[in-house]
Design a protein around this motif. Structure first.
Motif, short mmCIF file in Angstrom:
data_model
loop_
_atom_site.label_atom_id
_atom_site.label_comp_id
_atom_site.label_asym_id
_atom_site.label_seq_id
_atom_site.Cartn_x
_atom_site.Cartn_y
_atom_site.Cartn_z
N GLN A 1 0.85 -1.19 0.00
CA GLN A 1 0.00 0.00 0.00
C GLN A 1 0.88 1.24 0.00
O GLN A 1 1.76 1.38 0.84
N VAL A 2 0.65 2.12 -0.94
CA VAL A 2 1.41 3.35 -1.03
C VAL A 2 0.79 4.38 -0.10
O VAL A 2 -0.43 4.51 -0.01
N GLN A 3 1.62 5.12 0.61
CA GLN A 3 1.17 6.18 1.49
C GLN A 3 1.93 7.46 1.15
O GLN A 3 3.09 7.42 0.74
N PHE A 4 1.26 8.60 1.36
CA PHE A 4 1.89 9.90 1.16
C PHE A 4 1.65 10.75 2.40
O PHE A 4 0.51 10.84 2.86
N VAL A 5 2.70 11.38 2.90
CA VAL A 5 2.57 12.25 4.06
C VAL A 5 3.14 13.62 3.69
O VAL A 5 4.36 13.78 3.55
N GLU A 6 2.24 14.57 3.50
CA GLU A 6 2.63 15.91 3.09
C GLU A 6 2.84 16.79 4.32
O GLU A 6 2.16 16.64 5.33
N SER A 7 3.76 17.74 4.20
CA SER A 7 4.03 18.68 5.29
C SER A 7 4.62 19.96 4.72
O SER A 7 5.00 20.01 3.55
N GLY A 8 4.71 20.99 5.56
CA GLY A 8 5.37 22.22 5.18
C GLY A 8 4.44 23.37 4.85
O GLY A 8 4.90 24.49 4.59
N TYR A 101 -2.12 7.58 -7.97
CA TYR A 101 -2.21 6.19 -7.56
C TYR A 101 -3.66 5.80 -7.38
O TYR A 101 -4.42 6.46 -6.69
N ARG A 102 -4.04 4.71 -8.00
CA ARG A 102 -5.42 4.26 -7.94
C ARG A 102 -5.45 2.79 -7.60
O ARG A 102 -5.41 1.93 -8.50
N PRO A 103 -5.51 2.46 -6.31
CA PRO A 103 -5.53 1.05 -5.91
C PRO A 103 -6.89 0.38 -6.09
O PRO A 103 -6.99 -0.85 -6.03
N GLY A 104 -7.93 1.18 -6.31
CA GLY A 104 -9.28 0.65 -6.45
C GLY A 104 -10.05 1.51 -7.44
O GLY A 104 -9.48 2.02 -8.39
N PRO A 105 -11.33 1.70 -7.19
CA PRO A 105 -12.14 2.49 -8.13
C PRO A 105 -11.81 3.98 -8.09
O PRO A 105 -12.15 4.71 -9.04
N ASP A 106 -11.20 4.45 -7.02
CA ASP A 106 -10.90 5.88 -6.88
C ASP A 106 -9.41 6.11 -6.69
O ASP A 106 -8.69 5.22 -6.24
N ASP A 107 -8.97 7.32 -6.98
CA ASP A 107 -7.59 7.71 -6.70
C ASP A 107 -7.38 7.74 -5.19
O ASP A 107 -8.29 8.05 -4.43
#
Length: 119
Positions: A1-8, A101-107
């Motif tokens: 599973q791809v994860q993104f953690v944005e900051s700043g 990234y779209r692991p299912g029906p949605d981004d």
């Protein structure tokens, strides 16, 4: 599973600067094209900047000359340096693969980071 953690993100005056960071999970990060996207209130999410695995960059016209996207594959991190910020840059900023990234029906999207440009 791809994860993104944005900051700043944060509150900045017009003309100010911010540097956004996005830490991504996944051992294949260095092969991914990555993008920074933003969504302003009442508007659709839009691609702001992208960077390929070969470091080719592209920017939407409204940020050209003011923003720089970069990446550090050793840290699985992509950055967006934003200068000469304008009130119209106010939005929630997200990073993602490009295309998303779209692991299912949605981004799939992370939580984003709020950028507010106001005096």
């Amino acid at each position: 599973q791809v994860q993104f953690v944005e900051s700043g993100g944060g509150l900045v005056q017009p003309g100010g600067s911010l540097r956004l960071s996005c830490a991504a999970s996944g051992s294949l990060f260095r092969f991914w094209a990555m993008g920074w996207y933003r969504q302003a209130p009442g508007k659709q999410r839009e691609l702001v900047a992208s960077i390929t695995s070969g470091l080719r960059t592209n920017y939407t016209d409204s940020v050209k000359g003011r923003c720089t996207i970069s990446r550090d594959n050793a840290k699985n991190t992509v950055y967006l340096q934003m200068n000469s910020l304008k009130p119209e840059d106010t939005a929630v900023y997200y990073c993602n693969l490009h295309p998303p990234y779209r692991p299912g029906p949605d981004d799939f999207w992370g939580q984003g980071t709020q950028v507010t440009v106001s005096s």
